[in-house]
Design a protein around this motif. Structure first.
Motif, short mmCIF file in Angstrom:
data_model
loop_
_atom_site.label_atom_id
_atom_site.label_comp_id
_atom_site.label_asym_id
_atom_site.label_seq_id
_atom_site.Cartn_x
_atom_site.Cartn_y
_atom_site.Cartn_z
N UNK A 61 0.79 -1.12 -0.02
CA UNK A 61 0.00 -0.11 -0.13
C UNK A 61 0.80 1.46 0.11
N UNK A 62 0.29 2.24 -0.43
CA UNK A 62 1.08 3.58 -0.46
C UNK A 62 1.21 4.13 0.85
N UNK A 404 -2.77 12.24 -7.53
CA UNK A 404 -3.98 12.04 -6.93
C UNK A 404 -3.85 10.70 -5.87
N UNK A 405 -2.60 10.09 -6.02
CA UNK A 405 -2.65 8.71 -5.01
C UNK A 405 -2.82 9.32 -3.35
N UNK A 406 -3.51 8.50 -2.59
CA UNK A 406 -3.49 8.64 -1.32
C UNK A 406 -2.90 7.86 -0.43
N UNK A 407 -2.58 8.18 0.81
CA UNK A 407 -1.92 7.13 1.61
C UNK A 407 -3.01 6.06 1.89
N UNK A 408 -2.52 4.77 1.94
CA UNK A 408 -3.20 3.76 2.24
C UNK A 408 -3.79 3.09 1.02
N UNK A 409 -3.71 3.85 -0.27
CA UNK A 409 -4.16 2.84 -1.31
C UNK A 409 -3.36 1.96 -1.62
N UNK A 410 -3.87 0.84 -2.49
CA UNK A 410 -3.35 -0.34 -2.55
C UNK A 410 -2.09 -0.03 -3.67
N UNK A 411 -0.99 -1.03 -3.80
CA UNK A 411 -0.35 -0.93 -4.88
C UNK A 411 0.28 -2.32 -4.92
N UNK A 412 0.81 -2.63 -6.13
CA UNK A 412 1.35 -4.01 -6.50
C UNK A 412 2.94 -3.50 -7.04
N UNK A 413 3.83 -4.27 -6.51
CA UNK A 413 5.07 -3.98 -6.83
C UNK A 413 6.10 -5.37 -7.55
#
Length: 455
Positions: A61-62, A404-413
């Motif tokens: 997550x971010x 526009x991304x926010x802290x807590x949004x999902x992310x794949x790496x």
């Protein structure tokens, strides 16, 4: 279909009339099909030897790079009751802006003049401390004066003792002289009496010598009395010296006792003054804690305590705030088997939830909609989910992350590793082997430097 029957189909029915047999039996089509399959086979072999970038996938997550920029809850250091709100949810606040005003709920702090009264007590105790200090100084001066007076009195008594001893010595000499004179008078009297018995001296001469003998005896007794008197004076002088020492020692001891009593009172007053100063500082700090302010610039996410008049305990969360200035990062989690492959400084491709992306894991240059990142830190302890946490920051040489991304949004790496052939990667995946272990170029250089320094 296997040809295991003795009855031949082509003898029973005419297969040449069917469209499928007609299509298959055409030699031109057969040759075209073989060419296509041959081309596909050659293409497949070529593809098998193309380079493929191994990678380690992770879900996360971010978050923010600095802990100070992460979402936080503003807490109250004291127990209280909500009296007035100064903000609304979603409102932007600056550092030091008042969020809410609270009142006391503990009876020890109800007095509105608590700070002023504590300050007055502190002043009174400070005056008492000054008085004790002055008393200690006065007693020290008194002790010095008593010691000086004792010194002078002792010198005077020593002089009297010396005079008495000299007088004793003089009287002793006079006493010895009187003894000598008495001895002479006795010899003269005996000699005169003998001469008088022989008719050589008159009776008057005998009487004169007898009178002198008696005078010498009287003088001897008088000189002995004087000697005894001078001895008594010596003894009296010694007694006076001892009395002076004892008397002044008693006075000095009493003054020192008063001094130590005053010092004890002074120290006790100093302790009380320090305690009152501590209380006054605590009261002043506590009065300032009634106004809960924003710790930094940010946005009010949510008011956790609601309404007016709601009470809460010390340490309770009041509002949730999101800082304005944020250095975004991604926290992702990798399996323990992949942990040795992750090193700080490695390149990572990131897919954010909500942003469309076409991604080829083996050919990151052909991917679309992904963003670059760089590994900042790798956790040294396993997380609760059984994986290791990896922190990734934006790659300054890549495209900037979406605003526009926010802290807590999902992310794949996907951490990019070693380049291998596609056939090798398929073989590795079929057998369930982990990616090839390797060290980045920087890590290898550091290892070589470390070995050279040891040698």
């Amino acid at each position: 279909m296997l040809n295991i029957s003795k009855s031949k189909i082509n003898k029973v029915a005419d297969l040449n009339k069917t469209k499928s047999m007609q299509f298959v039996q055409q030699r031109l089509r057969y040759i075209t099909f073989n060419k296509i399959m041959t081309a596909l086979g050659i293409l497949f072999l070529i593809v098998m030897f193309l380079p493929w970038t191994q990678n380690v996938r992770g879900n996360g997550s971010v978050t923010t790079l600095s802990p100070a920029n992460r979402p936080q809850s503003v807490q109250s250091a004291i127990a209280g009751r909500v009296e007035k709100w100064f903000i609304e949810e979603g409102q932007e606040v600056k550092k030091g802006d008042t969020i809410v005003f609270i009142s006391e709920v503990k009876s020890d702090y109800f007095d509105p003049l608590l700070v002023e009264r504590t300050s007055a007590q502190l002043k009174s105790k400070s005056f008492s401390q000054t008085s004790y200090t002055s008393k200690v100084k006065a007693l020290e001066q008194q002790i010095i004066a008593l010691k000086e007076e004792r010194k002078l009195k002792l010198e005077q008594a020593q002089n009297k003792l010396l005079q008495a001893r000299l007088q004793q010595k003089s009287d002793s000499i006079d006493f010895q002289a009187a003894k000598t004179q008495l001895s002479i008078a006795e010899r003269q009297f005996r000699r005169t009496a003998q001469l008088e018995s022989e008719g050589l001296k008159a009776v008057t001469d005998v009487e004169t010598k007898k009178l002198k003998l008696q005078e010498s005896q009287a003088k001897l007794i008088s000189q002995e009395n004087k000697l005894l008197s001078s001895k008594n004076k010596v003894i009296n002088a010694k007694i006076e010296i001892s009395s002076i020492k004892a008397n002044y020692q008693d006075k000095i001891s009493k003054a020192e006792s008063d001094k130590f009593t005053a010092l004890s009172g002074q120290f006790d007053t100093e302790a009380q003054v320090s305690k009152l100063q501590n209380q006054l500082s605590n009261y002043e700090m506590r009065s300032g804690l009634r106004y809960i302010t924003a710790p930094q610039d940010g946005f009010i996410n949510q008011a956790i305590q609601k309404g007016i008049g709601e009470t809460f305990k010390a340490g309770a969360e009041i509002v949730s705030i999101m800082p304005t200035e944020i250095d975004f990062a991604v926290e992702t989690y990798v399996r323990p088997i992949d942990l040795p492959l992750i090193h700080p400084g490695e390149d990572v491709r990131i897919i954010f939830d909500g942003w469309p992306a076409i991604f080829f894991s083996g050919w990151p240059n052909l991917s679309y909609g992904t963003y670059g990142g760089e590994v900042v830190a790798v956790s040294r302890t396993v997380s609760k989910n059984g994986k290791y946490r990896v922190l990734v920051k934006p790659d300054p040489e890549e495209q900037a992350w979406p605003d526009a991304i926010r802290a807590g949004s999902g992310a794949k790496t996907l951490a990019l590793l070693k380049d291998v052939s596609i056939w090798y990667e398929i073989w590795r995946q079929i057998n369930g082997f982990p990616p090839d272990y390797y060290s980045p170029a920087d890590a290898k250089q550091n290892q070589m430097k470390a070995k050279n320094s040891k040698n």
